[in-house]
Scaffold this active site. Structure first.
Site, short mmCIF file in Angstrom:
data_model
loop_
_atom_site.label_atom_id
_atom_site.label_comp_id
_atom_site.label_asym_id
_atom_site.label_seq_id
_atom_site.Cartn_x
_atom_site.Cartn_y
_atom_site.Cartn_z
N CYS A 89 9.34 18.43 -2.67
CA CYS A 89 8.85 18.88 -1.38
C CYS A 89 7.67 19.58 -1.20
CB CYS A 89 10.32 19.54 -0.57
SG CYS A 89 9.93 19.06 1.25
N HIS A 122 14.31 15.56 -1.23
CA HIS A 122 15.16 16.74 -2.16
C HIS A 122 16.31 16.09 -2.91
CE1 HIS A 122 13.67 20.47 -0.07
NE2 HIS A 122 13.47 19.70 1.01
N GLU A 174 17.80 17.38 -5.26
CA GLU A 174 18.96 18.25 -5.68
C GLU A 174 20.48 18.12 -4.73
OE1 GLU A 174 16.24 18.97 -4.15
OE2 GLU A 174 16.21 20.78 -2.87
N1 GLN Z 1 6.43 23.35 4.19
C1 GLN Z 1 6.45 21.68 3.87
C2 GLN Z 1 6.84 20.95 5.13
O1 GLN Z 1 7.18 21.35 6.04
C3 GLN Z 1 7.57 21.72 2.90
C4 GLN Z 1 9.10 21.75 3.10
C5 GLN Z 1 9.80 21.97 2.04
O2 GLN Z 1 9.63 22.16 1.01
N2 GLN Z 1 11.15 21.55 2.22
O3 GLN Z 1 6.27 19.76 4.88
#
Ligand code: GLN
Length: 536
Positions: free
Chosen positions: A384, A510, A512
């Site tokens: 992310c 994600h 995970e």
């Molecule tokens: N802050 C970033 C976004 O909003 C990544 C979010 C995250 O890592 N879950 O796109």
């Protein structure tokens, strides 16, 4: 009244952090292994609607389900143990309960009645509990009541449990988790806090059926008898819960104490089935006898509270077992990584993971870390925000776009390689603009990711606002950073990889969240495999 679904309530006494989540998940695992269909629900007595807006320092990681619910991290344990997905219905907070009751009040659904904690709030709680049972998919619903008995904020939940115990007397039981502390000066385990805690429950009208006693030493027969006698439970319902080396030991420890059998007996369900735990046991054997060891750096800004990255560290345990290797995590604070100390901070690592996150704190350390991994051919996984940092780093140092950034941090930056999609921009409520939950993704044949998944069509969970800006895609691809995973409907870039690197993958989703004991996540498994090869 009778109800075909059985309800098990898990309450906690004496202190917080006794591990209700792990006990609930372990019991669920044992019941599932006997062939029952089980789900677990967590009721959280705080006023936030969900943990989505909570700082991870407060409650650790925010776990995301397929249906896009932002939930308590215990749901992660439930999924990892049971290997079945949870949903919004599995996590309810006081905020959500009140919101729903107030919405009903505004719609006039209470027909002019005075709206009160009892019965309106307690009815709403009971409905939320039974919602999972009514689906008809589950034989047993385990409901974990967050907080500690005696807290003002958990009172309506305990009252709801009391009412359900009375309404469905043969279909409900209460397991109360307490602490039996060891007093070194006296050289003894003490049962008084447990007795008091049960008294407190009794004052609220709830008699626990089973006591799970957290302890550092053996609960001998004398102690068990004493607890049974003073807390009105049968001897076999006093369950010892000793500290374990790993949370994955707990189901077997609970089986040795016959927790599952006692639960089934009290619910008048057959106990003859033999729990099938072969997979689980072989996972544990391999976990305890790794053939090699690797160290992966986890670079993030919440590393002081490791629960902030719970699903990632668990996914590494699963992937380590798959590779017969122990994965040590070196927790690295992204604010501490600067150009001058890269070798000192990162030089001893076999692999590097740059973690998810929000906001500007620590981001330059994350970008420096990516550069180090890219230039030194260290296997890399960015998740992310970690993927977004990989994109920014590549833009700055390979494409020569020195102003490249994400518009999350520099709103009007000259090269917004990560930005917000037009359609998201109008929604300004916090929590309202996120891309949340499961989305499809198509992988490029022959890429690291398609090799890892061994398929080209996947679905993964998201939680972010910003996206790879496709206006730059050609430039990236021409220079060696490829989009190897894309959303088939929107064309959004979900995975990037670098060609001339042993293993460099950035995922907008994600992975995970979907790693379980029975199904270690393929991307983590492939990453650890690449890390092992890099080490050799
Ligand atoms: N802050 C970033 C976004 O909003 C990544 C979010 C995250 O890592 N879950 O796109």
């Amino acid at each position: 009244m009778s109800n075909s679904t059985k309800y098990v309530f898990v309450t906690g006494g004496v202190t917080s952090s006794l591990g209700k989540g792990i006990i609930s998940a372990s019991l669920a695992k044992l019941l599932q292994a006997r062939g029952y269909s089980v789900t677990i629900q967590k009721l959280d007595p705080y006023i936030n609607i969900d943990p989505g807006t909570l700082n991870p320092y407060e409650h650790g990681e925010c776990f995301v389900t397929d249906d896009g619910a932002e939930t308590d991290l215990d749901l992660g344990h439930y999924e990892r143990f049971l290997n079945t997905p949870t949903s919004q219905a599995n996590n309810v907070t006081t905020g959500r309960i009140y919101q729903s009751v107030i919405d009903k009040e505004r719609r006039g659904e209470f027909l002019g009645k005075t709206v009160q904690v009892i019965p309106h709030i307690t009815n709403e709680i009971k409905e939320r509990i039974q919602l999972l049972g009514k689906k008809g998919t589950y034989d047993i619903v385990i409901t974990e009541i967050g907080g500690t008995v005696g807290d003002i904020e958990s009172l309506p939940y305990v009252e709801a449990v009391r009412q359900m115990m009375w309404e469905f007397e043969n279909d409900c039981i209460v397991i109360h988790l307490t602490l039996v502390p060891y007093l070194r000066a006296a050289g003894e385990l003490k049962t008084k806090p447990t007795q008091h805690s049960v008294k407190q429950l009794l004052e609220l009208g709830v008699q626990p059926d089973i006591l799970c006693c957290r302890t550092e030493h053996e609960l001998d027969l004398t102690l068990r008898r004493k607890i049974a006698q003073f807390c009105n439970v049968s001897m076999n319902a006093v369950i010892e819960s000793r500290d374990a080396d790993t949370i994955y030991d707990v189901p077997l420890l609970m089986q040795a104490e016959e927790l599952d059998k006692v639960v089934l007996e009290k619910l008048s369900l057959p106990t003859k089935s033999i729990p099938k735990l072969d997979n689980w046991k072989s996972f544990l054997e391999r976990l305890k006898a790794p053939k090699s060891e690797v160290t992966i750096g986890l670079v993030g800004k919440y590393v002081e509270l490791k629960d902030s990255y719970k699903s990632i560290s668990e996914a590494f345990i699963h992937a380590g077992v798959s590779n017969e290797s122990k994965v040590n995590i070196k927790w690295i604070h992204s604010e501490k990584v600067v150009k001058g100390n890269l070798d000192a901070e990162l030089g001893d690592l076999d692999g590097i993971l740059v973690a998810p996150g929000f906001g500007s704190r620590g981001i330059s350390g994350k970008i420096e870390t990516v550069r180090y991994a890219r230039e030194n051919n260290v296997p890399f996984l960015g998740i992310c925000l970690g993927m977004q940092c990989a994109v920014i780093e590549f833009a700055r140092n390979v494409l020569g776009l020195s102003d490249a950034h994400t518009t999350e941090i520099v709103d009007d930056c000259k090269a917004p390689v990560i930005s917000m999609m037009e359609e998201q921009k109008n929604i300004s409520n916090l929590g309202g603009t996120m891309r949340l939950g499961a989305y499809k993704c198509h992988l490029t044949p022959g890429s690291h990711v398609s090799d890892a998944y061994n398929t080209e069509k996947i679905s993964e969970r998201h939680r972010h606002r910003y996206e790879f800006n496709n206006e730059y895609l050609e430039q990236f691809e021409e220079n060696g950073m490829k989009a190897t995973g894309r959303n088939p409907e929107t064309g959004l870039v979900e995975v990037v990889e670098i060609e001339n690197h042993p293993w460099f993958v950035g995922a907008q989703f994600h992975p995970e969240y979907k790693s379980t004991v029975d199904n270690p996540h393929p991307l983590f498994v492939a990453f650890v495999d690449a890390v092992l090869k890099n080490k050799k």
